[in-house]
Write an enzyme that holds these catalytic residues in place. Sequence first.
Site, PDB file in Angstrom:
ATOM      1  N   SER A   1      26.818  -7.000   8.277  1.00  0.00           N
ATOM      2  CA  SER A   1      26.735  -5.957   9.317  1.00  0.00           C
ATOM      3  C   SER A   1      27.821  -4.909   9.099  1.00  0.00           C
ATOM      4  O   SER A   1      28.091  -4.099   9.979  1.00  0.00           O
ATOM      5  CB  SER A   1      26.895  -6.582  10.703  1.00  0.00           C
ATOM      6  OG  SER A   1      28.136  -7.249  10.805  1.00  0.00           O
TER       7      SER A   1
ATOM      8  N   HIS B   1       1.288  13.842  44.038  1.00  0.00           N
ATOM      9  CA  HIS B   1       0.119  13.777  43.152  1.00  0.00           C
ATOM     10  C   HIS B   1      -0.067  15.086  42.384  1.00  0.00           C
ATOM     11  O   HIS B   1      -1.198  15.489  42.099  1.00  0.00           O
ATOM     12  CB  HIS B   1      -1.162  13.439  43.922  1.00  0.00           C
ATOM     13  CG  HIS B   1      -0.984  12.297  44.872  1.00  0.00           C
ATOM     14  ND1 HIS B   1      -1.072  10.983  44.470  1.00  0.00           N
ATOM     15  CD2 HIS B   1      -0.680  12.276  46.192  1.00  0.00           C
ATOM     16  CE1 HIS B   1      -0.838  10.201  45.514  1.00  0.00           C
ATOM     17  NE2 HIS B   1      -0.594  10.958  46.557  1.00  0.00           N
TER      18      HIS B   1
ATOM     19  N   ASN C   1       8.065  26.968  24.337  1.00  0.00           N
ATOM     20  CA  ASN C   1       7.766  25.608  24.801  1.00  0.00           C
ATOM     21  C   ASN C   1       9.016  24.883  25.326  1.00  0.00           C
ATOM     22  O   ASN C   1      10.104  25.056  24.773  1.00  0.00           O
ATOM     23  CB  ASN C   1       7.174  24.792  23.642  1.00  0.00           C
ATOM     24  CG  ASN C   1       5.934  25.453  23.069  1.00  0.00           C
ATOM     25  OD1 ASN C   1       5.135  26.034  23.814  1.00  0.00           O
ATOM     26  ND2 ASN C   1       5.781  25.375  21.757  1.00  0.00           N
TER      27      ASN C   1
ATOM     28  N   GLN D   1      24.222 -10.817  16.096  1.00  0.00           N
ATOM     29  CA  GLN D   1      24.638  -9.673  15.279  1.00  0.00           C
ATOM     30  C   GLN D   1      23.656  -8.500  15.411  1.00  0.00           C
ATOM     31  O   GLN D   1      24.011  -7.357  15.206  1.00  0.00           O
ATOM     32  CB  GLN D   1      24.756 -10.114  13.820  1.00  0.00           C
ATOM     33  CG  GLN D   1      25.208  -9.029  12.861  1.00  0.00           C
ATOM     34  CD  GLN D   1      25.622  -9.598  11.527  1.00  0.00           C
ATOM     35  OE1 GLN D   1      26.648 -10.264  11.426  1.00  0.00           O
ATOM     36  NE2 GLN D   1      24.829  -9.384  10.499  1.00  0.00           N
TER      37      GLN D   1
ATOM     38  N   SER E   1       6.653  28.122  18.738  1.00  0.00           N
ATOM     39  CA  SER E   1       5.665  27.502  17.865  1.00  0.00           C
ATOM     40  C   SER E   1       5.765  28.146  16.489  1.00  0.00           C
ATOM     41  O   SER E   1       6.047  29.339  16.370  1.00  0.00           O
ATOM     42  CB  SER E   1       4.275  27.728  18.455  1.00  0.00           C
ATOM     43  OG  SER E   1       3.302  27.581  17.446  1.00  0.00           O
TER      44      SER E   1
HETATM   45  N1  ARG Z   1      29.164 -10.154  12.505  1.00  0.00           N
HETATM   46  C1  ARG Z   1      29.014 -11.253  13.383  1.00  0.00           C
HETATM   47  C2  ARG Z   1      28.332 -10.763  14.678  1.00  0.00           C
HETATM   48  O1  ARG Z   1      28.249  -9.610  14.909  1.00  0.00           O
HETATM   49  C3  ARG Z   1      30.318 -11.846  13.663  1.00  0.00           C
HETATM   50  C4  ARG Z   1      30.299 -13.269  14.062  1.00  0.00           C
HETATM   51  C5  ARG Z   1      30.025 -14.191  12.908  1.00  0.00           C
HETATM   52  N2  ARG Z   1      30.144 -15.541  13.329  1.00  0.00           N
HETATM   53  C6  ARG Z   1      29.491 -16.546  12.770  1.00  0.00           C
HETATM   54  N3  ARG Z   1      29.652 -17.729  13.276  1.00  0.00           N
HETATM   55  N4  ARG Z   1      28.687 -16.400  11.763  1.00  0.00           N
HETATM   56  O2  ARG Z   1      27.876 -11.532  15.473  1.00  0.00           O
END
Ligand code: ARG
Length: 496
Positions: A35, A164, A291, A328, A283
Amino acid sequence: MSEEESGSGSDATGGSDVVRRERFSGGPARGFLSSLESDERIFEADLAVDRAHVVMLAEQGIVDEVSAGEILGALADVEEAGHAALPDGEDVHAAIETAVVERVGDVGGRMHTARSRNDEVAACLRYRLREDLLDAVERTLELREVLAEVAGEHPRTVMPGFTHLQPAQPTTVGHYLLSYESALRRDTGRLFDAYDRTNRSPLGAAAFAGTTFDVDRERTAELLGFDGVIENSMDASSARDFLVESTAAVASLATGLSGIAEDLVVFSNRGLVELDDDYASTSSIMPQKVNPDTMELVRATAGDAAAGLNGLLTTLKGLPRAYNRDLQRAHGHAFSAIDAVSEATAVVAGAVATAHWPERALAEAAGEGFSTATGIADLLASSGVPFRTAHEVVALAAESVDAGGADYAALDAAAREVLGGPLESHVDPEAVETALDPTESVASRDSFGGPAPEAVAGALDRAEERHEADTETLAERHGALVDAADRLDREVSGYV
Ligand code: ARG
């Protein structure tokens, strides 16, 4: 990882962050698991959480002061380099830890004592969301101010009120705009409520089962400006209802905004309002078109917000205790909803502030469709005719004439038929003429909260009072965050 290796930076191809090490370092799902990119939103939050945690560890004697100083120095350096310079990692928490270890060696590994990424990420989300919620509150306050200001300019500007989509009863632009101002006050309130429950610290919960170390949970909460801790450690690291209620608050706000947007689309289509060119579009093929695109996009934002809420709830539904990686993918829904809705709120404020209300066209339209009919029925009812019978008289008169509305003659004919006598034996003909006039009709509806100019004047005063009170609350919440950030900076500077 040896001391030398740890100082040499992460290997871009091996990608062994401090959490995953070599064993789980690659594989086709590596990108899927990570992430890191979207965690940019909580980069600053994670640094603050790391700092507060390290200060607390040092104060509790869990980490020595020299190590704490080295870690805190490295964190400053990591912040300076920015999120984009982080080494590869499964998430921002791992990447920052890796970056700290790269800078100060194994001592950096002490940072993660007595915590888990589970309480860490929950703290980061709450920390970051606080700011976003306060921004959203500020947007609602700006819009409320604009609505009240324009309402104040139009306490006597008569316009048709619709049910309405048909002209129903005359009202004023002031009363109409204040109807949204009133609704927005509740949105501000909902955002504050969500804020207050978001603003609690999960730190010290660790993975979910607490820790053997003698942590001071109140202290990390205080250093981060949280209003206390979430007690149960399993709840603290698992709960995401703060995301749900924050997203629900913005979804409600967005639904309200979509109503204003729709009104402005319809009104501008009927020549009852003119949006400023800045809030309109043209347009590409039809040269004559102007618009109301911005309002249509605002109307659509309710879809983004509802989708965010739905995505979030669906992700959370049925998750077992305690931590599951599904989480996540939960908070992204909340953040994108709040971004979209805050932006839309600002756009509506701009559109309302710059819109022109053409008084003559509004007044003309206000009398269309026999919109004063209710007033005539009220008049008859106040002379002793049961309201239901009065309704019948006016309905019969309305049927006998075209859409332009009934005149005295039509009402008189209907009275003779339903009541068995002339209209003037029940009401003064002059009073009937007055009640047929849209401006008089508005002025006579002076019940509390109604459209009569005096009623609107009182409502405007109360809107201003509430606005001031909410502005103060916002300043307090902001101030507490700024104070906490300063306090944390001061504590950190004692170590580096
Ligand atoms: N990036 C993870 C999240 O947003 C962090 C937590 C990860 N923890 C785990 N036990 N894998 O949730």
